[in-house]
Design a protein around this motif. Sequence first.
Motif, mmCIF file in Angstrom:
data_model
loop_
_atom_site.group_PDB
_atom_site.id
_atom_site.type_symbol
_atom_site.label_atom_id
_atom_site.label_comp_id
_atom_site.label_asym_id
_atom_site.label_seq_id
_atom_site.Cartn_x
_atom_site.Cartn_y
_atom_site.Cartn_z
ATOM 1 N N GLN A 164 -4.779 -0.637 2.470
ATOM 2 C CA GLN A 164 -5.724 -0.837 3.569
ATOM 3 C C GLN A 164 -6.714 -1.896 3.123
ATOM 4 O OE1 GLN A 164 -5.312 1.381 6.286
ATOM 5 N NE2 GLN A 164 -6.660 0.164 7.561
ATOM 6 N N MET A 206 -4.013 -2.517 7.884
ATOM 7 C CA MET A 206 -2.970 -2.036 6.987
ATOM 8 C C MET A 206 -1.989 -3.163 6.722
ATOM 9 S SD MET A 206 -1.688 0.933 5.581
ATOM 10 C CE MET A 206 -1.799 2.382 6.644
ATOM 11 N N ASP A 246 -2.690 2.395 11.668
ATOM 12 C CA ASP A 246 -3.869 2.071 10.868
ATOM 13 C C ASP A 246 -4.449 3.346 10.276
ATOM 14 O OD1 ASP A 246 -5.659 0.381 9.733
ATOM 15 O OD2 ASP A 246 -6.986 0.253 11.453
ATOM 16 N N GLU A 247 -5.059 3.208 9.111
ATOM 17 C CA GLU A 247 -5.740 4.318 8.445
ATOM 18 C C GLU A 247 -4.833 5.516 8.182
ATOM 19 O OE1 GLU A 247 -8.637 4.156 7.162
ATOM 20 O OE2 GLU A 247 -9.433 2.339 8.077
#
Length: 407
Positions: free
Chosen positions: A68, A77, A97-98
């Motif tokens: 990340q 990402m 993402d995340e």
Amino acid sequence: MAGAGVALAAVAGFAVYSTASDEKTRLVVSFTLGGGSHVGGTGDDLEIEGTFRGLAVSADDTVHLFTQEDDGSDSRMVMWRKTKSGAAERVPVSGMDEVRAEQAAVAADGSVYLAGGEDGLWKVGQDGEATHLIATRPCEKANPVSTPTDTFCTDRVSGVTISVDGTVYIGDGLVGPRARSSYVHRLDGETVGLVAGRPPKARESGEPGNSAVRHGFDPPTGTKATDVLVPDPLNAGALAAGKRGIYWKTGPGIVRINADGTLSPAVAAREPAEVDKAQAPFSAVGRALDAAVPRSALDHPGGLSATTDRDEIFYSDTSDRGATPTLEGDFRWQGVTSDSQEKLLESAEPGGVVYRVADGRLAPVIAGVQSIATSENGLYVAVQTDGGDSGDPKDRDTAVLRVRLPG
């Protein structure tokens, strides 16, 4: 089982660096990806800024590292990909993402499957396009033996592996008080099929005194994989495809799911007091069937991987993440060749301890790592820096190293 966990946790701490070893068992590592001093560099000069998010290695030693990135105003990402002899390639990931992968696995077409815990199961193509294959959702009751993918329910996906024939297996679990249990499923086209585990019966005990629980980590010959109860899904679910079947972390133990649907023990928590403290990397400390895998305080199942050619399994003990890589002493990481690599290890974040099971014996391998992955005959580990005084994600670096295996 509490006493068993404490006994092995003592092995998994700083004691792994405390005793002498000879040249044959010295720990030798080599940087495969990252560890350089330039973000735009290549080869040994490449520095990978970002927080670790996942690691997978294909049979041909192609490394896939997920990080990340955060420049203070934007977070994204990315997937770093490097073949055994090629240059590193940075691939931005879109649609995801995340997500931190608790496990990752590479398919034959180069796509990567990510077990994202509470974020479910993802698939990332070679072009970086991410697809959410299984989303977590509450379960009113356990799934049937075969369930359409779009109605399959689970609270978390903790593990993923891909067998030699290309079948994708996931380790998943329900954490509700009435249905607390861990399972293994396989993806069959548009359906999800049950492979191992079962839900608890009304008022059924989740303690090892219940034979269904005990057989979940120390199964007698002929135990059916769908007859066992694994009642701690937060510390179970990691998977690995091995030479003789699918390995499944089931809390204090690791079992193998055989082709005929029965279980065999690999790490069985029989006599944890008989397991010695570590003496040197790759030096046996006892029978694997006696060892117990301590419960993680982080509610994380820990890594699990297998080498098909060598018929070995590796698992990480995440109960004590106080160990860090070291450049000094008998257990030092040899193979560090540059100032930037040395700097990375000196500021590495503490991590878990990795153990190897080979020929029924247990041996410590390495400590201070965030994740593990294997190719056909190699072990890879990921490390990341602690972010300095601020601990800010944008100040972290991540790298992948290959561990030289004896023999």
